[in-house]
Scaffold this active site. Structure first.
Site, mmCIF file in Angstrom:
data_model
loop_
_atom_site.group_PDB
_atom_site.id
_atom_site.type_symbol
_atom_site.label_atom_id
_atom_site.label_comp_id
_atom_site.label_asym_id
_atom_site.label_seq_id
_atom_site.Cartn_x
_atom_site.Cartn_y
_atom_site.Cartn_z
ATOM 1 N N SER A 34 0.834 -1.212 0.000
ATOM 2 C CA SER A 34 0.000 0.000 0.000
ATOM 3 C C SER A 34 0.866 1.258 0.000
ATOM 4 C CB SER A 34 -0.882 0.031 1.251
ATOM 5 O OG SER A 34 -1.829 -0.988 1.202
ATOM 6 N N ARG A 38 1.360 4.326 -2.956
ATOM 7 C CA ARG A 38 1.118 5.746 -2.674
ATOM 8 C C ARG A 38 2.358 6.587 -2.934
ATOM 9 N NH1 ARG A 38 -2.456 2.530 -0.385
ATOM 10 N NH2 ARG A 38 -4.444 3.317 0.443
ATOM 11 N N GLY A 111 -6.266 -3.662 -7.333
ATOM 12 C CA GLY A 111 -7.426 -2.857 -6.963
ATOM 13 C C GLY A 111 -7.010 -1.474 -6.491
ATOM 14 N N ARG A 139 -14.316 -6.876 -10.094
ATOM 15 C CA ARG A 139 -14.427 -6.254 -8.765
ATOM 16 C C ARG A 139 -15.200 -4.926 -8.815
ATOM 17 N NH1 ARG A 139 -8.724 -6.538 -5.927
ATOM 18 N NH2 ARG A 139 -10.004 -5.837 -4.178
ATOM 19 N N SER A 187 -13.029 1.522 3.877
ATOM 20 C CA SER A 187 -12.208 1.121 2.725
ATOM 21 C C SER A 187 -11.172 2.191 2.453
ATOM 22 C CB SER A 187 -13.087 0.913 1.490
ATOM 23 O OG SER A 187 -12.278 0.975 0.326
ATOM 24 N N GLN A 189 -9.105 2.204 0.000
ATOM 25 C CA GLN A 189 -9.029 2.513 -1.434
ATOM 26 C C GLN A 189 -10.050 3.579 -1.790
ATOM 27 O OE1 GLN A 189 -9.393 -1.275 -3.414
ATOM 28 N NE2 GLN A 189 -7.304 -1.888 -2.875
ATOM 29 N N ASP A 335 -6.589 -7.933 4.924
ATOM 30 C CA ASP A 335 -5.898 -8.790 3.947
ATOM 31 C C ASP A 335 -5.394 -10.090 4.572
ATOM 32 O OD1 ASP A 335 -6.392 -6.983 1.955
ATOM 33 O OD2 ASP A 335 -4.498 -5.926 2.228
ATOM 34 N N LYS A 362 -12.587 -9.467 -2.956
ATOM 35 C CA LYS A 362 -11.150 -9.174 -2.997
ATOM 36 C C LYS A 362 -10.559 -9.815 -4.265
ATOM 37 C CE LYS A 362 -10.642 -6.680 0.672
ATOM 38 N NZ LYS A 362 -10.207 -5.290 0.539
ATOM 39 N N ARG A 366 -12.695 -14.626 -1.309
ATOM 40 C CA ARG A 366 -11.791 -15.297 -0.356
ATOM 41 C C ARG A 366 -12.507 -16.221 0.622
ATOM 42 N NH1 ARG A 366 -7.162 -10.575 0.348
ATOM 43 N NH2 ARG A 366 -5.957 -11.311 -1.433
HETATM 44 C C1 S3P Z 1 -5.680 -1.307 0.264
HETATM 45 C C2 S3P Z 1 -6.870 -1.291 0.932
HETATM 46 C C3 S3P Z 1 -7.653 -2.491 1.230
HETATM 47 C C4 S3P Z 1 -6.811 -3.751 1.096
HETATM 48 C C5 S3P Z 1 -5.998 -3.744 -0.154
HETATM 49 C C6 S3P Z 1 -5.051 -2.573 -0.172
HETATM 50 C C7 S3P Z 1 -4.992 -0.027 0.000
HETATM 51 O O1 S3P Z 1 -8.737 -2.589 0.332
HETATM 52 O O2 S3P Z 1 -7.631 -4.887 1.133
HETATM 53 O O3 S3P Z 1 -5.245 -4.937 -0.276
HETATM 54 O O4 S3P Z 1 -3.805 -0.038 -0.374
HETATM 55 O O5 S3P Z 1 -5.625 1.008 0.168
HETATM 56 P P1 S3P Z 1 -10.157 -1.878 0.606
HETATM 57 O O6 S3P Z 1 -9.972 -0.433 0.582
HETATM 58 O O7 S3P Z 1 -11.027 -2.335 -0.518
HETATM 59 O O8 S3P Z 1 -10.605 -2.421 1.933
#
Ligand code: S3P
Length: 451
Positions: A34, A38, A111, A139, A187, A189, A335, A362, A366
């Site tokens: 993550s 970023r 994602g 997704r 979330s 993301q 995760d 996911k 899962r």
């Molecule tokens: C992530 C947020 C999570 C996580 C993903 C990475 C991120 O997803 O499951 O592997 O880097 O912001 P969600 O925002 O869908 O929960």
């Protein structure tokens, strides 16, 4: 196009049963996925050079680099030279310096790339299309399209704009407007997509979450000099004229470390140190859950690096007991569901995980895939709509067998760990997907195994 996307269903690895772990092994795991994403995103839209140390060169992060290269950003890997560590060097083009991509942006299996980059593209004064591999195209994207549209973004996509590919009629020229938004679920993301668009929006953008999801975006935005505050659960970002490139050191990924925590726990009399792991409190749910199961796992010598807490994690062979795990407890361990299921498979008693519906969307479903894999490995379990019930082996070896990862990296790694404490070993079909987040996983697992 990113060809790795087609490879994640290939490859077979056989994990032999282990006798134990190398005495007092010390390992480090690759950089946080993550945070690596970023760093590329903010480095690209910052002024000046950003250098990222311990960047995760996983397939997902390479998709993010490819996306920004397509928008004119020079991103290069600087190799290690005498006395100096290698890094990823990003030559930032500034908040308004991205250029219209000459082809579709391919987020591959990622994602995070798809959702966060959609937020950024919504604010650009150019047209773009973003897509992903076969699993990513299944997704949900509506969760980001909806609030971005409220901000004034013009997005159209497959299945009534709820799936990739998405076409974004960049509205940057007209300008987005800030919104006040309560996310329907925790979330990171979704939150981050809105925050990135908020950097360009007129007025404040304020986000409230039902529970706190990982906050790497907020921390890194502050590090780059954005106008962002977090107070009483409200995250506020204002339009910013410029971000400043910086040096970032990425901590080891706790989601990758989790596989080694459970490895140490399962194998008797083990003691394993995982060094330099990110222990941001929005990510340490796995430590709390393993401890609640009676596991010996201890973060030591925490320091702060690039606005993130980092520690060494000491794990020891433990007798695990079954517990009840709620959705709230899973938010900071979102995760880690596959490896928690594996820990439960060896526990004393029956573990119930609930409130985990989100796990169905996911990298794979899962809940369904873990249920299938555990059954194939001889572990009795019952799939629930929002979770799973798992009968533990009371510390004994499970049977083992042959499983299919369904192209999901964390399923492949979790089942490999389960294979270590099995009778027959574990054949992992679709093992190549581990490169999405943890290149070198199987050789590291081999290195810690006692011979
Ligand atoms: C992530 C947020 C999570 C996580 C993903 C990475 C991120 O997803 O499951 O592997 O880097 O912001 P969600 O925002 O869908 O929960």
């Amino acid at each position: 196009m990113n060809t790795a996307a087609n490879d994640i269903f290939t490859g077979t690895v056989f994990v032999k049963p282990a006798q134990g772990l190398v005495n007092d092994a010390v390992v480090s795991v690759p950089g946080d996925k993550s945070i690596s994403h970023r760093a590329v995103m903010l480095g690209s839209i910052a002024d000046g050079v950003t250098e990222v140390y311990n960047f995760l060169e996983g397939e997902d992060n390479l998709s993010t680099i490819a996306a920004f290269r397509r928008m004119g950003v020079k991103v290069e890997f600087v190799k290690t030279s005498a006395g100096e560590a290698g890094c990823l060097r990003i030559n930032g083009v500034g908040l308004r310096g991205l250029v219209e991509p000459d082809d579709v942006i391919d987020a591959g299996n990622s994602g995070t790339t798809a959702r966060l980059v959609t937020g950024l593209l919504s604010a650009q004064p150019f047209f773009s299309v973003i897509t992903g591999d076969e699993t990513l195209r299944r997704r949900p994207m509506k969760r980001v399209v909806e609030p971005l549209t409220m901000m004034g973004a013009e997005i159209r996509g497959a299945k009534a704009s709820s799936r990739l590919p998405l076409a974004i009629n960049g509205n940057g020229a007209k300008g987005l407007k800030g919104i006040r938004y309560r996310t329907p679920a925790a979330s990171a993301q979704l939150k981050s997509a809105i925050l990135l668009a908020g950097l360009y929006a007129q007025g404040d953008t304020i986000i409230e979450e039902p529970e706190k999801s990982r906050d790497h975006t907020e921390r890194m935005l502050a590090l780059f000099g954005a106008d962002i505050t977090v107070e009483r659960g409200f995250i506020r970002v204002s339009s910013t004229n410029s971000l400043n490139g910086c040096k970032i050191r990425v901590p080891g990924d706790i989601s990758s470390a989790a596989f080694f925590m459970v490895t140490a726990m399962l194998l008797p009399e083990s003691s394993l140190t995982i060094s330099g792991v990110g222990v941001n409190p929005t990510r340490t749910g796995i430590i709390d859950i393993l401890r609640k199961m009676g596991g010996s796992v201890e973060p030591l010598n925490a320091t702060a690096v690039s606005a993130e807490p980092v520690a060494n994690i000491i794990c020891k062979g433990s007798s695990l007991k079954a517990i009840e795990i709620t959705g709230e407890e899973l938010v900071p361990a979102i995760d880690e569901f596959p490896i928690i299921c594996v820990a439960a498979a060896f526990a004393h008693g029956t573990t119930t995980i609930s409130g985990a519906r989100e796990l169905r969307v996911k990298e794979s479903d899962r809940i369904a895939v873990m249920s299938e894999c555990l059954t194939k490995a001889g572990v009795r379990n019952t799939e629930k709509e929002d979770g799973i019930i798992i009968e533990g082996s009371n510390g004994a070896r499970i049977r083992g067998g042959r499983i299919d990862s369904h192209g999901d990296h964390r399923i492949a790694m979790a089942m490999a760990v389960a294979g270590l404490w099995s009778v027959e070993g574990m054949e992992i079909n679709g093992s190549a997907c581990v490169d999405v987040s943890f290149p070198g996983f199987f050789s590291l697992l081999d290195r810690v195994r006692a011979t």
